[in-house]
Each structure stands twice: as structure tokens, then as C-alpha cells.
Scaffold this motif. Structure first.
Motif, short mmCIF file in Angstrom:
data_model
loop_
_atom_site.label_atom_id
_atom_site.label_comp_id
_atom_site.label_asym_id
_atom_site.label_seq_id
_atom_site.Cartn_x
_atom_site.Cartn_y
_atom_site.Cartn_z
N ASN B 88 1.10 -1.50 0.03
CA ASN B 88 -0.22 -0.14 0.04
C ASN B 88 0.75 1.29 0.45
N THR B 89 0.59 2.08 -0.09
CA THR B 89 0.75 3.28 -0.31
C THR B 89 1.94 3.85 0.10
N ALA B 90 1.51 3.45 1.85
CA ALA B 90 2.66 4.21 3.05
C ALA B 90 4.08 3.19 3.26
N CYS B 91 3.85 2.84 2.32
CA CYS B 91 5.32 1.99 1.81
C CYS B 91 6.05 3.80 1.83
N GLY B 96 4.18 1.06 5.38
CA GLY B 96 3.05 0.16 4.72
C GLY B 96 2.41 -1.32 5.22
N ALA B 97 1.98 -1.78 4.66
CA ALA B 97 1.45 -3.17 4.55
C ALA B 97 1.53 -3.75 3.49
N THR B 98 1.71 -5.22 3.51
CA THR B 98 2.09 -5.98 1.89
C THR B 98 1.76 -7.06 2.43
N VAL B 99 1.11 -7.92 2.11
CA VAL B 99 0.96 -8.90 1.25
C VAL B 99 1.42 -10.26 -0.13
N GLY B 122 7.43 -1.60 5.44
CA GLY B 122 7.09 -1.80 7.13
C GLY B 122 6.56 -3.36 6.74
N PHE B 123 5.33 -3.54 7.25
CA PHE B 123 4.34 -4.74 7.74
C PHE B 123 4.89 -5.51 6.52
N VAL B 124 5.13 -7.51 6.41
CA VAL B 124 4.50 -7.98 5.69
C VAL B 124 4.64 -9.39 6.12
N ALA B 125 3.02 -10.28 4.90
CA ALA B 125 2.62 -11.97 5.50
C ALA B 125 2.46 -11.71 4.17
N GLU B 126 2.89 -13.39 4.14
CA GLU B 126 2.29 -14.40 3.57
C GLU B 126 0.79 -14.92 3.53
N VAL B 127 -0.26 -14.42 2.11
CA VAL B 127 -0.93 -15.08 2.48
C VAL B 127 -1.93 -15.94 1.56
N PRO B 128 -2.64 -16.31 1.89
CA PRO B 128 -3.16 -17.11 0.57
C PRO B 128 -3.81 -16.42 -0.49
N GLU B 129 -3.96 -16.81 -1.95
CA GLU B 129 -3.92 -15.32 -3.60
C GLU B 129 -5.24 -14.82 -2.99
N SER B 130 -6.42 -15.35 -2.48
CA SER B 130 -7.58 -15.51 -2.27
C SER B 130 -7.75 -13.68 -1.35
N CYS B 131 -7.02 -13.88 -0.73
CA CYS B 131 -6.36 -12.37 0.26
C CYS B 131 -6.20 -11.27 -0.31
N ILE B 132 -5.19 -11.51 -1.33
CA ILE B 132 -4.85 -10.43 -1.56
C ILE B 132 -5.73 -9.11 -1.93
N ASP B 133 -7.15 -9.95 -2.35
CA ASP B 133 -8.31 -8.72 -2.86
C ASP B 133 -8.87 -8.46 -1.43
#
Lengths: 236, 236
Positions: B88-91, B96-99, B122-133
Motif C-alpha cells: 500500500n501507499t504507506a510504504c 506500509g502493509a504488504t501481502v 513496513g509490515f509484510v505477510a504471506e497470505v493465500p492468493e484469495s486474501c490479496i483482494d
């Protein structure tokens, strides 16, 4: 140095390196800057107890909600140097917001000294005393609005399929990110918002829902109601 | 190393120590981790241009909104190691928050490598692809909701008599404070909120206004609408 009424927490505070006493007068005799952080109902009796010992060398800083500078000054003798301050609970994570107002007997340098002492807790600003109730309504209470906002963001994400733990973390980080962009960019908030809004993109759809729900007016209502409550409590 | 289409900003980027090229293939030949950060509409043609040069040693990371991992993999040859990420733009202010989600050919260590590269943002996390939306709807767009929230807090304070500049700063700090309390305390958001609410105090009056205005439902609506828009754009 800190005066404690009961014995709860004394050990923790001593371990942290502070001197502890059960006599208010001890604090005034040993310290030049004295924070009055009792419940508002107890402030008057504490001030009357110490007033004979407060000199022009003391700076008396009240954290008590709703107690005006004129009232603090009245309960002390000898043209006391009094500051009234209002922090918020985020001081506990060093991201607080604190405002303060100087009493009529304060000396040059008192504002700077308080700023220096409080800066490790977060943002600090000197304001006219009338702004202390506004600060209470926007930022003292506003931490709770922010928490509810983060909870609702996470609720939305959970509804759409994200796990609660991850949604909480990302929601919290989103608040921090928006706040930091605003503090650091020096740009107008409307311009920063526009930069996130692509034509036909997701943000425009989200913002439309916020406007439909009178999001802005609701937040303004909350600040107004909390400020008015603070003004009411101050005048009691 | 970075490939640029036009000459705008080239000087700034070179001064910052990066190599700049106008050929996509140069980037793939010289780098093992390649970020695809073009507009989504251009991704397919870029991938087709580089696909012959992408080997098992490359990690291809797409930042393009709405382009699925299966589509990225299809446009490359030789079982490509593909990661899809959404920042997100707060990077831009390192908050930021990135998945991200790993493609089927990723190797052990790819997730860790990306985490390491992105953590300064910023914050980074691995997620299932359905969580990207969902992330897009809550946090990508959510920065804009946070900015509108801060603006409305400041609007309320200005209405009650605070100057705009001070109100903006305190509103921003209030968001940061609420977010940090949530991230750092490890306590439930409802408990943190309760800790700010004194009986008959200002916060209870503010929160009542938020509930009257369906504040939570409105925020949930926004996350839902933005997530659904992201899902729709992904499926186009």
C-alpha cells in the motif's frame, strides 16, 4: 520521585529506579517539577496540603482532567508556576498526543522544559486553555474512535475471508500508515487521499460507501459531543 | 537495477546509486530478483518480452493489481518462480502493509527473501492468493479511509475552536497512537477501547455518536465494496 497512596505497584516503581514516598510534602521538598496526577476529585485537598511548601522554584504540572488553571492557582499560594496538561493513553506506547497551557506566573523556559520532559511520550504542543477540552474530545477520546475504526476495518476483512489475527495487524498498520503519511508528507490530506484513488478503482468504491454512511459527519459528531462533555465537566 | 520507459526521473534514480536501462531484457540478464511494477495492462507484453531469458535462478515478483499468479506463470516459460504482492501507499513512509502469495514453482527460502527485501517498507505477510483482494480493499484503499477519518477528526476539532494546523497534527498522531497500541499491546481491541472509557466521561459521549451514525457498519461496507471491486477487476 513519586508519592503513592497504597502499596500496590511500589516494588515495580522502586525497581525502575524511582524514589517512592507516602508523604506528598516529601515530593515537593525534594523535586522542582511536580506532577499532580491524582483523580480530579482529590486535587484540591492535595494542593492545600502542599501549598505552604510550594515556592517560586517549583513548577506544578496538573494532569487532572477538567481542573482549570485558575482553580489550581487559587489553591496554591505565592504566585505558583502552574501548567495544566492533557495527555492521551497512547503515551504508553510513546505515540501519545499531549497539549498543555501555562498559568499566569510561569517563567520563560517553563514551556520548553515541559516539552523536553514529555517528548519521549510523543507529540507535545502548547495551546490556549480553551483547546484542552477540544484535545480531550478529539484525541483523548479519539484513541477509542481509532480503535473502533481499526476493529471495523478488520471486521470487514474477516467478512471477506481474511483471518482475524492478520486482519487486526493489517488494520492497525493501515492506521499507522495513514497517520504517518499525513505527518511526514506536509501535503494536504485531500491530495494524499486523491493519490490513492485510481479511476474506477477499489478505493473509489470504498469511499463511496463511507460518504453514503455519513462517515465524516459521524466522526465530527463524536468530536463535538466529547468536547462538549469535557467542557461541561470542566465547568462543574 | 531499474528499467525506465521515458527519461523522466532517470537522473534522480542514478544519483541514488541504481543502474538504469531502457531494455527489459537487461534487467533480467543482470538481476536474480525482478519486480514487475508496470501498469497491469502492460504486464503481459513485458512478460512475453522477457520470458526466453527467465531461468530457474530468477524470482519474478509482480506488483501489478489484479493479475493472478496463474496468469503470470502462463506468460513465462520453464516453471518460473513467481510471487504476486500487493503493497500500500504507506510504504513511502516505511509504514506500509504488504501481502504476498507464492506461485507453484517457488523454492524454499523465496518467501523469506521477499520478507527480508520488503521489511524496510513496513509490515509484510504471506497470505493465500484469495486474501490479496481483501488486503486491497482493507489496506490498499484503507489508507484513504484513514486519511478521511483523520480529516474528519480535525474538522471536528476545528469546529470546536482548534487551529487547522494543530488539529491535523493531533489527528494524525491519534491514528498512529491507536494503531501502535493495537500492534504493541497484544490485548484485545475491545479491552483497549474500554480502558479509555471512564463512566460518564467524554469518550462514552463520542462513542455514542459513532454508534448512532452506524460508524462500524459504514467502515465494513467500505471494505466489502472495495474488496468486491478488486475481485471484479481481477476476474476481468
Amino acid at each position: 520521585m513519586r508519592k503513592l497512596h497504597g502499596s500496590r505497584n511500589i516494588f515495580d516503581i522502586e525497581v525502575a529506579g524511582a524514589h517512592v514516598t507516602k508523604r506528598n510534602i516529601d515530593v515537593v521538598e525534594r523535586c522542582k517539577v511536580v506532577f499532580i496526577a491524582t483523580k480530579p476529585a482529590v486535587v484540591q485537598s492535595v494542593l492545600q496540603e502542599i501549598s505552604q511548601h510550594v515556592t517560586a522554584d517549583h513548577l506544578i504540572v496538573s494532569v487532572a482532567a477538567g481542573i482549570k488553571i485558575s482553580s489550581l492557582e487559587k489553591d496554591l499560594l505565592h504566585q505558583p508556576r502552574v501548567i495544566r496538561m492533557m495527555p492521551n493513553t497512547a503515551c504508553s506506547v510513546q505515540k501519545g498526543a499531549t497539549v498543555f497551557s501555562l498559568g499566569m506566573w510561569c517563567k520563560q523556559g517553563d514551556a520548553l522544559l515541559l516539552q523536553k520532559l514529555l517528548t519521549p511520550c510523543g507529540f507535545v504542543a502548547e495551546v490556549p486553555e480553551s483547546c484542552i477540552d477540544v484535545h480531550t474530545g478529539m484525541s483523548g477520546s479519539g484513541v477509542a474512535y481509532g480503535l473502533v475504526f481499526a476493529e471495523a476495518l478488520a471486521d470487514g476483512a474477516v467478512k471477506m475471508g481474511m483471518t482475524r489475527d492478520l486482519a487486526n495487524k493489517i488494520a492497525a498498520q493501515t492506521l499507522i500508515g495513514a497517520g504517518m503519511m499525513l505527518l511526514e508528507s506536509g501535503q494536504h490530506v485531500g491530495l494524499l487521499k486523491d493519490n490513492v484513488v485510481s479511476p474506477g478503482g477499489t478505493t473509489s468504491h470504498g469511499l463511496h460507501q463511507l460518504e453514503k454512511g455519513c462517515f465524516r459527519a459521524t466522526v465530527i459528531n463524536a468530536v463535538e459531543a466529547a468536547t462538549m462533555r469535557s467542557q461541561f465537566l470542566s465547568n462543574q
